[in-house]
Design a protein around this motif. Structure first.
Motif, mmCIF file in Angstrom:
data_model
loop_
_atom_site.group_PDB
_atom_site.id
_atom_site.type_symbol
_atom_site.label_atom_id
_atom_site.label_comp_id
_atom_site.label_asym_id
_atom_site.label_seq_id
_atom_site.Cartn_x
_atom_site.Cartn_y
_atom_site.Cartn_z
ATOM 1 N N SER A 18 55.046 44.914 -96.832
ATOM 2 C CA SER A 18 55.259 45.159 -95.400
ATOM 3 C C SER A 18 56.659 45.693 -95.147
ATOM 4 O O SER A 18 56.862 46.607 -94.331
ATOM 5 N N THR A 41 57.644 49.569 -93.999
ATOM 6 C CA THR A 41 58.524 49.784 -92.832
ATOM 7 C C THR A 41 59.702 50.666 -93.205
ATOM 8 O O THR A 41 60.042 51.624 -92.488
ATOM 9 N N LEU A 73 60.009 42.593 -89.596
ATOM 10 C CA LEU A 73 59.798 44.049 -89.569
ATOM 11 C C LEU A 73 60.845 44.734 -88.683
ATOM 12 O O LEU A 73 61.303 45.836 -88.994
#
Length: 560
Positions: A125, A129, A16
């Motif tokens: 994910s 982000t 991330l």
């Protein structure tokens, strides 16, 4: 989901961070193009801007690749960890837990639910982000260029976000209704197909087909209504966030600010470029939200499975004798209706006790209490004076062997299937167990004999393999739940002979429906509605003229 992702949390966090940095560097080429325009108008050297743009693209590509690689490694770690946790948990729940769920709940958790988490961990994910960081960096840069124009650029963005919020309101409830409706269609279709022979025989095709049509109509009405409620808002949100709307806002803002001198023409270029880059991440965020909700539901189902209470074991070793006593035992599946009541029974080594009674009288339930498929609601069961709940897991299954009605052979050789309770058994021991179960000749006829993997055996043959396991286990207490249910008469006679040899010196409990198979039992226990109504030998029970005598007369009549 946080606890489930613990195994891959480090890699996921690193991924991330890489994706956030990739989002920042992804904005730099647009800013460099705007700076390039300024340099060209001022006749300055354009190459610094070009170099920055190219370098930013290369860095973004490298960071994005690293992030995607890390999330897939993290997903692999998480899936492995979750599946191991599920396997460990279901291996320690009471075996009776499967009665209400079957293998479907475990298969769904291990397969479908774990796979549903992949999209969020490995892909969504990163998308989320990027969808959060990119607009923030873009807006920060645009506000630095000109705050008034930045506010104008945000108008379609804010409108699109609000419209998407309204369109997604009630999405969770809608998906639950959608799943319910689809389940009803599937159930009615399967029911119709499985029962088609009976339906056609009795001329009820139209009636049986009606349930499927009604389910399909109900689903159609629900789905059309749901789409009507959300389609207009979704379309309006897509229009507000489209490149045309964003470009129109930039041009209108420029038309208002440039002529008045509040904004130079060259400063309009960053808004024309980055304004278009603001909407795409928001649309991605809306799409990822659906995957996120599906993943959260899957994680919730996995969590429920992992929270299932394990069967507690004690530390007591294997008892010295095989005497079994059931003392004032009561058992209920649901906590309200008793399946067994006031059961007092003693089973001695070297004897065979048969449980008989009408369907639903509690025979299989009582037998399942000895190997702890369930624990009594009240009372206790002891082996050699030791409560079965105080035995260690190993001691329990060294003390109690059992044979199911419904047998499943594992995908391994016949030799290994028989040797499950004693993996280090010698070949001679395995063959002797197979002979006792009257299955040795059939095994030798297989293509690879005892080495044949997952052979196609009939129900009766598979059941005899299961009996061979029990023979090899050599437990002092043996529970047979209709152990010869699928055997033909010749095989049944052979199995009964083998079981007679096996029972020597052991405590044997048999659940029987064919009364002729238990006439020589040392003790016959007659159950009715969860209570013991008679007990004794075959001769004694016939002489009393009670429930067993009536069952025997009915059986003899049916046999004749």
């Amino acid at each position: 989901m946080g606890e489930l992702t613990r195994a891959g949390r480090g890699r996921l966090a690193t991924a991330l961070v890489c994706q956030a940095l990739a989002a920042v560097t992804g904005v730099l080429p647009f800013a460099a193009v705007a700076e390039l325009g300024r340099r060209l108008l001022r006749h300055d050297d354009p190459w610094p801007a070009v170099v920055v743009a190219v370098a930013a693209l290369v860095v973004r590509l490298a960071l994005s690749l690293a992030a995607a690689t890390l999330t897939h490694y993290a997903d692999n770690d998480i899936q492995l960890s979750v599946r191991r946790s599920i396997a460990a948990r279901v291996g320690r729940v009471p075996l009776g837990w499967y009665d209400d769920r079957g293998s479907g709940a475990v298969r769904k958790a291990v397969g479908d639910d774990v796979a549903a988490m992949h999209q969020v961990i490995a892909h969504s994910s990163l998308d989320i982000t990027d969808a959060v960081v990119t607009p923030l960096v873009c807006l920060a840069y645009l506000f630095w260029v000109d705050w008034r124009m930045a506010l104008i650029t945000m108008i379609p963005l804010a409108a699109g976000i609000e419209l998407f919020r309204r369109a997604m309101a009630g999405y969770g409830a809608g998906m639950r209704d959608y799943t319910t409706a689809m389940t009803e269609i599937s159930t009615s279709a399967v029911e119709f197909m499985h029962g088609i022979a009976v339906v056609k025989t009795f001329g009820q095709t139209g009636r049986a087909h009606r349930r499927y049509l009604d389910a399909a109509d109900e689903f159609s009405d629900f789905f059309v209504g749901w789409i009507r409620r959300t389609s207009a808002l979704s379309a309006a949100a897509q229009l507000a966030l489209s490149p045309v709307s964003m470009l129109a806002a930039v041009l209108l803002g420029g038309a208002a600010l440039v002529p008045t001198g509040h904004l130079t023409a060259v400063d309009l270029l960053p808004f024309a470029l980055l304004g278009l880059a603001l909407s795409a991440p928001v649309q991605t965020l809306a799409q990822s939200g659906q995957a996120m909700q599906a993943s959260m539901r899957a994680a919730g189902d996995i969590r429920v499975l992992l929270d299932t209470a394990e069967l507690p074991y004690g530390s007591a070793e294997r008892p010295e004798t095989g005497t079994v006593r059931l003392e004032n035992v009561r058992f209920s599946y649901d906590g309200d209706t008793d399946a067994l009541t006031d059961i007092d029974l003693e089973l001695r080594p070297g004897t065979l006790t048969a449980l008989v009674g009408p369907s639903g009288s509690g025979k299989s339930t009582l037998a399942s209490l000895l190997p702890r498929f369930h624990d009594p609601s009240d009372g206790r069961i002891t082996i050699g004076g030791v409560d079965v709940r105080d035995l260690s897991e190993a001691a329990l299954y060294r003390s109690v062997g059992f044979v199911f009605q419904d047998v499943r052979l594992l995908r391994m050789s016949v030799r290994d299937n028989i040797a499950l309770p004693k993996p280090d058994a010698l070949a001679a021991e395995i063959v002797a167990a197979a002979r006792a179960a009257a299955i040795d000749d059939r095994i030798r006829a297989l293509p690879d004999g005892y080495g044949t993997v997952a052979p196609a055996l009939s129900g009766g043959e598979a059941q005899r393999v299961s009996i061979a396991r029990a023979v090899l286990a050599d437990a002092p207490v043996l529970v047979l739940d209709e152990a010869t249910a699928f055997a033909d008469p010749a095989a049944e006679a052979a199995v009964q002979t083998g079981l007679s040899r096996l029972a020597a010196g052991k405590t044997v409990l048999v659940v029987a429906h064919r009364l002729a198979t238990i006439v020589d039992a040392d003790q016959i226990v007659v159950l009715d509605r969860g209570r013991i109504v008679e007990r004794g030998t075959h001769t004694e029970l016939l002489s009393r003229g009670g429930r067993y005598a009536a069952m025997w007369a009915a059986w003899e009549g049916a046999a004749a």
